[in-house]
Motif scaffolding. Structure first.
Motif, PDB file in Angstrom:
ATOM      1  N   UNK A 194       0.752  -1.344  -0.122  1.00  0.00           N
ATOM      2  CA  UNK A 194       0.414   0.641   0.121  1.00  0.00           C
ATOM      3  C   UNK A 194       1.272   1.503   0.369  1.00  0.00           C
ATOM      4  N   UNK A 195       2.464   1.138   0.416  1.00  0.00           N
ATOM      5  CA  UNK A 195       3.140   2.738   0.626  1.00  0.00           C
ATOM      6  C   UNK A 195       3.383   2.988  -0.681  1.00  0.00           C
ATOM      7  N   UNK A 196       3.290   2.026  -1.382  1.00  0.00           N
ATOM      8  CA  UNK A 196       4.191   2.198  -2.941  1.00  0.00           C
ATOM      9  C   UNK A 196       3.020   3.286  -4.106  1.00  0.00           C
ATOM     10  N   UNK A 197       1.678   2.300  -3.270  1.00  0.00           N
ATOM     11  CA  UNK A 197       0.603   2.894  -4.340  1.00  0.00           C
ATOM     12  C   UNK A 197      -0.018   4.305  -3.985  1.00  0.00           C
ATOM     13  N   UNK A 198       0.495   4.405  -3.035  1.00  0.00           N
ATOM     14  CA  UNK A 198      -0.042   5.460  -2.255  1.00  0.00           C
ATOM     15  C   UNK A 198       1.075   6.728  -1.750  1.00  0.00           C
ATOM     16  N   UNK A 199       2.476   6.107  -2.365  1.00  0.00           N
ATOM     17  CA  UNK A 199       3.421   7.081  -2.598  1.00  0.00           C
ATOM     18  C   UNK A 199       3.188   8.071  -3.975  1.00  0.00           C
ATOM     19  N   UNK A 200       2.420   6.738  -4.874  1.00  0.00           N
ATOM     20  CA  UNK A 200       2.565   7.203  -6.094  1.00  0.00           C
ATOM     21  C   UNK A 200       0.818   8.297  -6.458  1.00  0.00           C
ATOM     22  N   UNK A 201      -0.072   7.872  -5.680  1.00  0.00           N
ATOM     23  CA  UNK A 201      -1.158   9.050  -5.920  1.00  0.00           C
ATOM     24  C   UNK A 201      -0.226   9.767  -4.920  1.00  0.00           C
ATOM     25  N   UNK A 202      -0.018  10.264  -4.174  1.00  0.00           N
ATOM     26  CA  UNK A 202       0.907  11.426  -3.518  1.00  0.00           C
ATOM     27  C   UNK A 202       1.604  12.498  -4.491  1.00  0.00           C
ATOM     28  N   UNK A 203       2.609  11.655  -4.878  1.00  0.00           N
ATOM     29  CA  UNK A 203       3.250  11.975  -5.988  1.00  0.00           C
ATOM     30  C   UNK A 203       2.351  12.986  -7.279  1.00  0.00           C
ATOM     31  N   UNK A 204       1.123  12.324  -7.999  1.00  0.00           N
ATOM     32  CA  UNK A 204       0.274  12.577  -8.781  1.00  0.00           C
ATOM     33  C   UNK A 204      -1.109  14.020  -8.281  1.00  0.00           C
ATOM     34  N   UNK A 205      -0.691  13.699  -7.046  1.00  0.00           N
ATOM     35  CA  UNK A 205      -1.910  14.684  -5.865  1.00  0.00           C
ATOM     36  C   UNK A 205      -0.642  16.456  -6.350  1.00  0.00           C
ATOM     37  N   UNK A 206       0.533  15.847  -5.660  1.00  0.00           N
ATOM     38  CA  UNK A 206       1.333  16.984  -5.970  1.00  0.00           C
ATOM     39  C   UNK A 206       2.099  17.476  -7.488  1.00  0.00           C
ATOM     40  N   UNK A 207       2.051  17.182  -8.636  1.00  0.00           N
ATOM     41  CA  UNK A 207       1.566  17.487 -10.129  1.00  0.00           C
ATOM     42  C   UNK A 207      -0.111  18.359  -9.831  1.00  0.00           C
ATOM     43  N   UNK A 208      -0.737  18.192  -9.894  1.00  0.00           N
ATOM     44  CA  UNK A 208      -2.200  18.438 -10.221  1.00  0.00           C
ATOM     45  C   UNK A 208      -1.924  19.941  -9.347  1.00  0.00           C
ATOM     46  N   UNK A 209      -1.877  19.841  -7.829  1.00  0.00           N
ATOM     47  CA  UNK A 209      -1.079  21.313  -7.207  1.00  0.00           C
ATOM     48  C   UNK A 209      -0.311  21.746  -7.891  1.00  0.00           C
ATOM     49  N   UNK A 210       0.826  21.121  -7.832  1.00  0.00           N
ATOM     50  CA  UNK A 210       2.215  22.903  -8.911  1.00  0.00           C
ATOM     51  C   UNK A 210       1.232  22.568 -10.447  1.00  0.00           C
ATOM     52  N   UNK A 211       0.200  22.280 -11.222  1.00  0.00           N
ATOM     53  CA  UNK A 211      -0.466  22.959 -12.114  1.00  0.00           C
ATOM     54  C   UNK A 211      -1.434  23.809 -12.186  1.00  0.00           C
ATOM     55  N   UNK A 212      -2.151  23.358 -10.829  1.00  0.00           N
ATOM     56  CA  UNK A 212      -3.359  24.592 -10.759  1.00  0.00           C
ATOM     57  C   UNK A 212      -2.459  26.348 -10.142  1.00  0.00           C
ATOM     58  N   UNK A 213      -1.119  26.314  -9.735  1.00  0.00           N
ATOM     59  CA  UNK A 213      -0.252  27.486  -9.346  1.00  0.00           C
ATOM     60  C   UNK A 213      -0.014  27.804 -10.500  1.00  0.00           C
TER      61      UNK A 213
END
Length: 292
Positions: free
Chosen positions: A109-128
């Motif tokens: 689960x940790x590797x799955x959630x780490x990938x989701x976290x990276x995806x969320x970071x990309x979203x927030x960076x694009x929003x900024x």
């Protein structure tokens, strides 16, 4: 400018964990084999059926018990051994795989959630990037901003859907590895989406100060967190601007955040919220020896 990869998660979030993929494949194949087996008696049932048939024939028709009844019953028992053993083996394998899957998912689960976290970071960076270019857009200001503003606002609405997918997948992973009752409480507070949220609760004998705790989520954001409103562009902008949006990499990290962010507030009357009244209990007197 190339667009960041913010595609939704795959159909199965566990596709990225080989051990889980293999175990789920084996489980599916084994369950299909088990379902395909015709119904068969156990060896004991097959043996008893031969004996019961001979006894019933004697009782109803007066037929003697066959001289080879033992051989017949033993033959039925032996013939039933192989199909029964196959069913037993497959059923045992299914149960073992079902018990093992939660462990494999917990490990992966940790590797799955780490990938989701990276995806969320990309979203927030694009929003900024969008807000830096076009400002804090809404439906009205996007039109006023022209073609670029309309395109940027359309992209923001797409990113809202991406965040929906990320959070849905995130919670599905937590649900496989954590206690659902505990998780539901953490979700209501928003700890799975934002860090630094204070946890307040009423004292048994008094009420907390009416002042809003430092770090509390805005009312409109809290409504989204608690499921009373859908995510929208203003919520997405708050995520990007607050610097508090996050995705815990396992249930333990989520629970640690909730404990670490606890804020006891200021009880009225300077009461200590953790004070518990102690009642002295006297030790029992020593038994007296009878003079009789």
């Amino acid at each position: 400018m190339p667009r960041r990869k913010t595609t939704p998660a795959p159909a199965s979030v566990w596709d990225a964990v080989p051990d889980v993929v293999q175990a789920e494949k084996l489980l599916k194949e084994t369950e299909e084999r088990l379902r395909a087996l015709p119904p068969t008696p156990t060896p004991e049932e097959a043996r008893q059926a031969v004996i019961d048939a001979a006894v019933d024939a004697q009782r109803t028709d007066g037929a003697p018990i066959p001289a080879d009844i033992g051989e017949r019953a033993a033959g039925a028992y032996t013939a039933a051994l192989a199909p029964h053993a196959e069913r037993l083996a497959l059923a045992t394998a299914v149960n073992a795989l079902k018990r093992r899957l939660p462990l494999l998912k917990s490990r992966g689960s940790r590797s799955v959630l780490a990938a989701l976290s990276a995806q969320l970071d990309d979203v927030l960076a694009e929003v900024r990037e969008i807000t830096d270019r076009s400002g804090r857009l809404d439906a009205a200001t996007a039109i006023d901003a022209g073609e670029q503003g309309v395109a940027d606002y359309r992209r923001l609405t797409e990113l809202v859907a991406v965040v929906d997918d990320i959070r849905k997948t995130q919670r599905s992973v937590y649900g496989e590895t954590g206690d659902k009752g505990v998780l539901a409480s953490l979700y209501r507070q928003g700890h799975d989406q934002f860090c630094g949220i204070p946890t307040t609760q009423p004292d048994d004998v008094g009420q907390w100060s009416r002042a809003e705790p430092s770090g509390a989520l805005p009312a409109d954001v809290l409504e989204v967190v608690q499921g009373r409103r859908r995510r929208d562009v203003p919520f997405l902008l708050y995520m990007a601007e607050s610097g508090r949006a996050w995705l815990p990499l396992d249930v333990e990290e989520l629970e640690d955040e909730a404990r670490g962010a606890e804020n006891t507030g200021t009880p009225e009357g300077d009461r200590n919220p953790f004070y518990q009244r102690e009642t002295a209990v006297s030790e029992p007197s020593a038994p007296r020896r009878s003079r009789i």
